[in-house]
Design an enzyme around this catalytic site. Structure first.
Site, PDB file in Angstrom:
ATOM      1  N   CYS A  34       0.840  -1.207   0.000  1.00 52.43           N
ATOM      2  CA  CYS A  34       0.000   0.000   0.000  1.00 52.43           C
ATOM      3  C   CYS A  34       0.868   1.247   0.000  1.00 52.43           C
ATOM      4  O   CYS A  34       2.062   1.199   0.287  1.00 52.43           O
ATOM      5  CB  CYS A  34      -0.893   0.049   1.245  1.00 52.43           C
ATOM      6  SG  CYS A  34      -1.971  -1.370   1.480  1.00 52.43           S
ATOM      7  N   CYS A  38      -2.895   4.968   2.776  1.00 49.49           N
ATOM      8  CA  CYS A  38      -4.012   4.055   2.508  1.00 49.49           C
ATOM      9  C   CYS A  38      -5.121   4.248   3.546  1.00 49.49           C
ATOM     10  O   CYS A  38      -4.851   4.290   4.750  1.00 49.49           O
ATOM     11  CB  CYS A  38      -3.525   2.617   2.516  1.00 49.49           C
ATOM     12  SG  CYS A  38      -4.806   1.405   2.100  1.00 49.49           S
ATOM     13  N   ARG A  63       1.251  -7.890  -3.858  1.00 47.24           N
ATOM     14  CA  ARG A  63       0.314  -7.379  -4.853  1.00 47.24           C
ATOM     15  C   ARG A  63      -0.156  -5.982  -4.457  1.00 47.24           C
ATOM     16  O   ARG A  63      -0.227  -5.650  -3.269  1.00 47.24           O
ATOM     17  CB  ARG A  63      -0.904  -8.302  -4.985  1.00 47.24           C
ATOM     18  CG  ARG A  63      -0.573  -9.740  -5.316  1.00 47.24           C
ATOM     19  CD  ARG A  63      -1.847 -10.533  -5.585  1.00 47.24           C
ATOM     20  NE  ARG A  63      -2.827 -10.410  -4.517  1.00 47.24           N
ATOM     21  CZ  ARG A  63      -2.846 -11.145  -3.419  1.00 47.24           C
ATOM     22  NH1 ARG A  63      -1.929 -12.074  -3.245  1.00 47.24           N
ATOM     23  NH2 ARG A  63      -3.788 -10.982  -2.514  1.00 47.24           N
ATOM     24  N   CYS A  68      -6.128   1.610  -2.231  1.00 39.46           N
ATOM     25  CA  CYS A  68      -5.353   2.852  -2.345  1.00 39.46           C
ATOM     26  C   CYS A  68      -4.566   2.949  -3.644  1.00 39.46           C
ATOM     27  O   CYS A  68      -4.016   3.999  -3.960  1.00 39.46           O
ATOM     28  CB  CYS A  68      -4.404   2.999  -1.162  1.00 39.46           C
ATOM     29  SG  CYS A  68      -3.015   1.830  -1.135  1.00 39.46           S
ATOM     30  N   ASP A 438      18.169  38.531 -12.672  1.00 38.33           N
ATOM     31  CA  ASP A 438      16.865  38.795 -13.268  1.00 38.33           C
ATOM     32  C   ASP A 438      16.269  40.083 -12.694  1.00 38.33           C
ATOM     33  O   ASP A 438      16.231  40.275 -11.469  1.00 38.33           O
ATOM     34  CB  ASP A 438      15.937  37.611 -12.991  1.00 38.33           C
ATOM     35  CG  ASP A 438      14.566  37.797 -13.603  1.00 38.33           C
ATOM     36  OD1 ASP A 438      14.409  37.537 -14.806  1.00 38.33           O
ATOM     37  OD2 ASP A 438      13.651  38.221 -12.869  1.00 38.33           O
TER      38      ASP A 438
END
Length: 488
Positions: A34, A38, A63, A68, A438
């Site tokens: 996760c 999550c 896996r 989430c 600048d």
């Protein structure tokens, strides 16, 4: 970060979304990984292990969580603030180099051996370049499955898989669902236009869209970029074809709509859009450092989360930086528009007013300098730049080493500190690039009571490192320039 177990556990228990993409939580009991934020009930600390990348989780046999969706979390901010081997390799992998050129191509671009790259990536990310590219292909496949009506065989090859069998096996292994099951679970109402892909680009909050989209809209080159119906739109030159993207700012994500001539360019297009919008930045870390300066703190508190507007094409921005030397924003746009009309490749845009791709260095290398409505010295600067880019003598891209790029640019005629630092900031993404010469910076510094001579301002800015490019955005925000505001 992932080696600090106590800190990681605290982040997971607090569901702290600031760490999404920085590390991943793998749960030993469920074999699922996760993101730290999550929304489910956090597992017991003894069941958590932490990995630095989704690819490392997948290699360890975990896996992706279906709740989430950790594969869609923002990228790690580490690769934006560093220019070492690992960071450059990650930027190239994100740009699809491994899919197109393999690990040998990655090594060739970086100037290291394959073995050195493998060893370094394993040490920091727990996975080699092939595994990292595989994780990216899986994410691309999921996007195509859920957001288009493409046949699965077309999805497989568009995502970069070499075979349908590998595609099926990878999707099942990473998501615990078959490709057809993923499509069944996806929201209905897929875009009907051929090649149209609608998706969401996540970011770490806060994000202030005013200077980000305001700058892109104010400097847009006609025909290549436009602001239309609340979205920034532009054409994209991609490895297999071209595309058109529309990016709409939202409170929780950037809505992205892509039309591609070749679906294999999806991963690259997403990566370049994320880099252009600086979506993988860590605004909490940036703003926290800048708040330590009592004169900058009120600017940060007023509008936190400013990003550095970047580019989708480093060579294009370098050309535009030269065209913008010592002229107004409007004049720079006019010069760029003339180049586009004369040398850009026409494209069809049925949804808006985009007409061309910005011309490539190869297309510009052969142009007649006398045809340019520029001072002679700037013609020389532009022609030298595009010829070196076209010949490969100068490389500006995700693989660029920032220090080396500064040295190479300084060797070109007409490249002073302002042009070089503008390219480092907007094209190559150095978060510490700084433009003390600048005029807008110096005026803003004077108004705030900061030192406003280049040397004194540089000395004061040492305390802002490594985020001086972000300090520049806050300083520019003190003026009334149109780059600070979203168009009506």
């Amino acid at each position: 970060m992932h080696t600090d177990t106590e800190r990681c556990v605290r982040a997971v228990q607090a569901k702290d979304t600031r760490f999404d993409g920085v590390f991943f939580t793998a749960v030993l009991t469920t074999r699922i990984y996760c993101r730290p934020g999550c929304p489910v009930v956090p597992p017991k600390p003894r069941n958590m292990v932490f990995h630095p990348s989704a690819a490392a989780c997948q290699q360890a046999g975990f896996r992706a969580c279906k709740r989430c969706r950790p594969d869609t979390s923002p990228g790690s901010p580490e690769w934006n603030r560093r220019a070492d081997l690992t960071a450059r390799a990650m930027r190239l992998i994100g740009d699809g180099t491994v899919d197109r050129e393999g690990v040998p191509g990655l090594a060739r671009r970086l100037g290291y051996s394959e073995r050195q790259i493998e060893r370094q990536l394993f040490a920091e990310l727990g996975a080699g370049p092939l595994a990292l590219a595989r994780a990216q292909r899986a994410q691309t496949a999921r996007l195509l499955i859920e957001t288009t009506g493409l046949p699965m065989a077309d999805v497989a090859f568009a995502a970069g898989f070499a075979s349908i069998r590998t595609f099926n096996d990878t999707v099942r292994e990473v998501f615990a669902l078959s490709p057809s099951e993923l499509r069944t679970r996806a929201p209905k109402g897929l875009p009907s236009a051929p090649g149209a892909i609608a998706l969401r680009l996540p970011f770490r909050a806060p994000l202030n869209p005013d200077n980000l989209f305001g700058h892109l809209a104010a400097t847009a080159v006609p025909g290549v970029e436009e602001w239309r119906d609340g979205a920034y739109r532009r054409t994209l030159r991609l490895p297999y074809g071209h595309g058109i993207v529309a990016l709409t700012p939202g409170a929780e994500y950037i809505a992205c709509r892509l039309i591609l001539t070749d679906q294999r360019d999806l991963t690259v297009a997403i990566s370049r859009c994320r880099r252009m919008l600086d979506l993988d930045a860590d605004p909490v870390a940036v703003d926290g450092r800048l708040r330590t300066d009592p004169l900058l703190a009120p600017l940060v508190d007023k509008a936190p989360g400013r990003r550095v507007p970047r580019t989708v094409d480093e060579a294009e921005f370098a050309v535009r930086a030269v065209l913008g030397q010592q002229v107004s924003t409007a004049a720079a746009r006019t010069h760029a528009a003339r180049l586009v009309l004369a040398h850009g490749e026409p494209v069809d845009d049925p949804e808006g007013g985009l007409t061309h791709l910005f011309p490539s260095p190869a297309a510009l290398a052969s142009l007649d300098p006398e045809s340019l409505a520029l001072p002679r010295s700037r013609r020389t600067t532009l022609i030298t730049l595009v010829r070196q880019l076209a010949d490969g003598d100068l490389t500006l891209g995700p693989e660029s080493d920032w220090d080396e790029a500064r040295v190479r640019l300084a060797e070109l005629p007409g490249f002073g500190p302002w042009t070089i630092e503008a390219i480092m900031m907007r094209a190559l993404g150095d978060p510490d690039a700084f433009l003390p010469t600048d005029l807008g910076m110096r005026r803003a510094a004077q108004e705030l009571g900061l030192p406003h001579t280049p040397a004194a301002l540089t000395a004061r800015a040492a305390a802002w490192r490594p985020w001086r490019a972000y300090a520049t955005q806050y300083l520019w925000a003190t003026g009334s320039h149109p780059i600070n505001f979203l168009p009506a």
